[in-house]
Design an enzyme around this catalytic site. Structure first.
Site, short mmCIF file in Angstrom:
data_model
loop_
_atom_site.label_atom_id
_atom_site.label_comp_id
_atom_site.label_asym_id
_atom_site.label_seq_id
_atom_site.Cartn_x
_atom_site.Cartn_y
_atom_site.Cartn_z
CG PHE A 113 1.03 5.32 -3.73
CD1 PHE A 113 1.90 5.36 -2.65
CD2 PHE A 113 1.51 5.67 -4.98
CE1 PHE A 113 3.23 5.75 -2.82
CE2 PHE A 113 2.83 6.06 -5.16
CZ PHE A 113 3.68 6.10 -4.08
CG ASP A 184 -2.11 -0.65 -6.23
OD1 ASP A 184 -1.26 -1.50 -5.93
OD2 ASP A 184 -1.83 0.45 -6.75
CE1 TYR A 209 8.36 0.14 -6.06
CE2 TYR A 209 8.07 -0.34 -8.40
CZ TYR A 209 7.75 0.41 -7.27
OH TYR A 209 6.83 1.42 -7.37
CE LYS A 210 5.86 0.13 -3.36
NZ LYS A 210 4.57 0.72 -3.73
NE ARG A 356 6.58 3.64 4.11
CZ ARG A 356 6.36 3.37 2.83
NH1 ARG A 356 5.15 3.05 2.41
NH2 ARG A 356 7.35 3.39 1.97
C1 LIG Z 1 4.55 1.87 -4.68
C2 LIG Z 1 3.21 2.21 -5.21
C3 LIG Z 1 3.02 2.78 -6.49
C4 LIG Z 1 4.20 3.17 -7.33
O1 LIG Z 1 3.88 3.20 -8.70
P1 LIG Z 1 5.05 3.14 -9.78
O2 LIG Z 1 4.38 3.46 -11.07
O3 LIG Z 1 5.65 1.78 -9.74
O4 LIG Z 1 6.08 4.16 -9.41
C5 LIG Z 1 1.73 2.98 -6.93
N1 LIG Z 1 0.65 2.64 -6.17
C6 LIG Z 1 0.81 2.11 -4.93
C7 LIG Z 1 -0.40 1.74 -4.14
C8 LIG Z 1 2.08 1.90 -4.41
O5 LIG Z 1 2.22 1.41 -3.18
#
Ligand SMILES: *Cc1c(COP(=O)(O)O)cnc(C)c1O
Length: 397
Positions: A113, A184, A209-210, A356
Site C-alpha cells: 500500500f 502489515d 476498520y476493514k 475490487r
Molecule cells: C488501508 C491500509 C492503510 C491505511 O492506513 P491508515 O493510516 O489507516 O489510513 C495502510 N496500509 C495498508 C496496507 C492498508 O491496506
C-alpha cells in the site's frame, strides 16, 4: 461450527444493499451502536474525567489489543491499539531498523500500500543515515532477501489484487539472512487465519476498520514479538508509552513491553465501537470464515467469467494464494463500479483499472454473490455504466 446466519444478524446493512466492500470499510455492527451510546452517556457523560480510572479508558488499548491478538495468533500482552496504521508502520519500521543498525536496506514490494512506502521514505529522511527503500515486484521478494537487508516490510495481502504472501516462509528467509520482518495485516486481520507467533514475525501492524468492522477511522494495532518487546526503542516516544506517564518526568523512559508502543491519549469513543465490533468474533472460527470466503470468491470468479468475459481477473486464480477479495480489471472499471453502486452492489475501485470485491461470509451469502453478478452482467452487457454521472470521479474511489 460457525453459524453464518446468526453472524449476519449482528450487522446493520441497509435494505437492498449487497456489501462487497468490507475489505475497505466493514459495515456497522449492531452492538457498536448501543455500546457507543452507552459509553458516551454513562461513561463520558456521568464519569467525566474519572472515566480514565473508573471506566477503564486508560487500559482499553491493551484489552482491545489482546482481543485482536486472539485473531492474529499473538500471545496475550503483545498487541496494543491506537493511532492510525500509517503511524504504526512508521513505529514498527523505526524500531526494526534500530535493531539492525549495520544494514541500510528496507525491502518491500510494488504491491504494498503506498502509504506504507511513503512512511518508509519519510522515516529514511528523518533518520538521515542513508537507508534505501528497495521496491521489487511481489514475485521477486524472496530472491531479493540477502544480507544487505535490514528489514523486510510487506503487506501480507495485496490491497489491489488480493495476492497473498507466504508470511512464514518469507520471515524464515529474512531471519536466515539476518533481517527483521514487519508485516502489515490490513487485509488479513479478520479475513484469514494469521499465526504471528508460528511465523515468528518480528512486528505486525494493521487497521481495524476493514475486516474488523471498527468503523471509519478506527484506531490501528501493533504487535511486537515477545523476545523484542522490552528491547525496542520507540521512535514516537509519547507520554502514554512512558513507564509512568503521571510522574511527569522530563526524561523519557519506555514503558514495559508493548506499552511503549502507545503514543498519546487513546481515542476512547472509537475504542468503544471497536471493542463492540470485536464481539462479532465470539463463537466464530477464522478457519471456517476462510473456507466460506474462498467458496464465495470462487463462485464469484466462475460466474463473472462465464457472464462478463470482458472483465479480466486481476487476482490469483488459486484460492490458496489469495486473501478474501477478488479483483477484476477493465479500462472502464471506474464507471462500471459507480453503476454497480447505484444499483446497491457496493465494491470499490483502485486506479488505474481495478474493481475490487470483498467476500466476507459474516454477512455475505451465495445468493448475494449470484445477485451481484446478475446486476454486473446487466450493467456490462447493456453498457449501463456509460453515462456521464458514472464517469465523474469522486474524492474517494
Ligand atoms: C488501508 C491500509 C492503510 C491505511 O492506513 P491508515 O493510516 O489507516 O489510513 C495502510 N496500509 C495498508 C496496507 C492498508 O491496506
Amino acid at each position: 461450527m460457525t453459524d453464518f446466519r446468526t453472524t449476519r444478524a449482528r450487522f446493520r446493512l441497509p435494505d437492498g444493499t449487497i456489501y462487497l466492500d468490507g475489505n475497505s470499510l466493514g459495515p456497522l455492527p449492531v452492538a457498536a451502536l448501543d455500546r457507543v451510546g452507552r459509553m458516551m452517556a454513562e461513561e463520558w457523560g456521568q464519569q467525566l474525567i474519572r472515566g480514565w480510572n473508573t471506566a477503564g479508558w486508560m487500559t482499553q488499548p491493551r484489552r482491545t489489543g489482546d482481543r485482536i491478538g486472539n485473531l492474529i495468533g499473538a500471545p496475550a500482552g503483545y498487541v496494543v491499539v491506537g493511532d492510525t496504521l500509517s503511524i504504526k508502520v512508521y513505529q514498527a519500521l523505526a524500531a526494526a531498523l534500530e535493531l539492525n543498525p549495520t544494514r541500510r536496506v528496507i525491502l518491500s514490494d510494488s504491491g504494498n500500500f503506498p502509504s506504507d512506502l511513503y512512511m518508509a521514505d519519510g522515516l529514511i529522511r528523518s533518520l538521515g543515515r542513508d537507508h534505501v527503500l528497495e521496491v521489487v515486484e511481489p514475485e521477486a521478494v524472496e530472491a531479493a532477501i540477502d544480507d544487505s537487508v535490514a528489514v523486510l516490510l510487506l503487506t501480507e495481502v495485496d490491497y489491489r489484487t488480493g495476492r497473498l504472501h507466504d508470511m512464514a516462509a518469507l520471515t524464515r528467509k529474512a531471519h536466515a539472512a539476518g533481517a527483521l520482518a514487519v508485516w502489515d495485516l490490513a487485509h488479513s486481520a479478520g479475513a484469514i487465519p494469521v499465526d504471528l507467533a508460528g511465523a515468528d514475525a518480528d512486528f505486525a501492524v494493521g487497521c481495524t476498520y476493514k475486516y474488523l468492522n471498527g468503523g471509519p477511522g478506527a484506531p490501528a494495532f501493533i504487535y511486537v514479538a515477545p523476545r523484542l518487546a522490552d528491547r525496542v526503542r520507540p521512535a514516537l516516544s509519547g507520554w502514554m508509552g512512558h513507564q509512568s506517564p503521571f510522574a511527569f518526568n522530563l526524561d523519557y523512559r519506555p514503558g514495559h513491553g508493548i506499552e511503549r508502543m502507545r503514543v498519546g491519549t487513546p481515542p476512547v469513543i472509537a475504542l468503544a465501537a471497536l471493542d463492540a465490533a470485536l464481539d462479532v468474533w465470539d463463537g466464530v472460527s477464522l478457519a471456517e470464515v476462510r473456507a466460506a470466503s474462498l467458496a464465495l470468491s470462487e463462485l464469484f470468479i466462475r460466474e463473472v467469467e462465464a457472464r462478463c468475459p470482458d472483465l479480466v481477473l486481476a487476482s490469483p486464480r488459486d484460492g490458496a494464494r489469495r486473501g478474501s477479495q477478488v479483483s477484476f480489471r477493465h479500462p472502464d472499471g471506474y464507471a462500471m463500479m459507480q453503476a454497480l453502486i447505484a444499483q446497491g452492489v457496493i465494491g470499490d475501485f483502485r486506479a488505474p483499472d481495478v474493481m475490487r470485491f470483498g467476500f466476507t461470509p459474516l454477512y455475505i451469502g451465495e445468493h448475494d454473490v449470484k445477485a451481484a453478478v446478475a446486476i454486473l452482467d446487466d450493467i456490462v452487457s447493456h453498457r449501463r455504466w456509460d453515462q456521464p454521472a458514472f464517469h465523474a470521479r469522486a474524492l474517494v474511489t
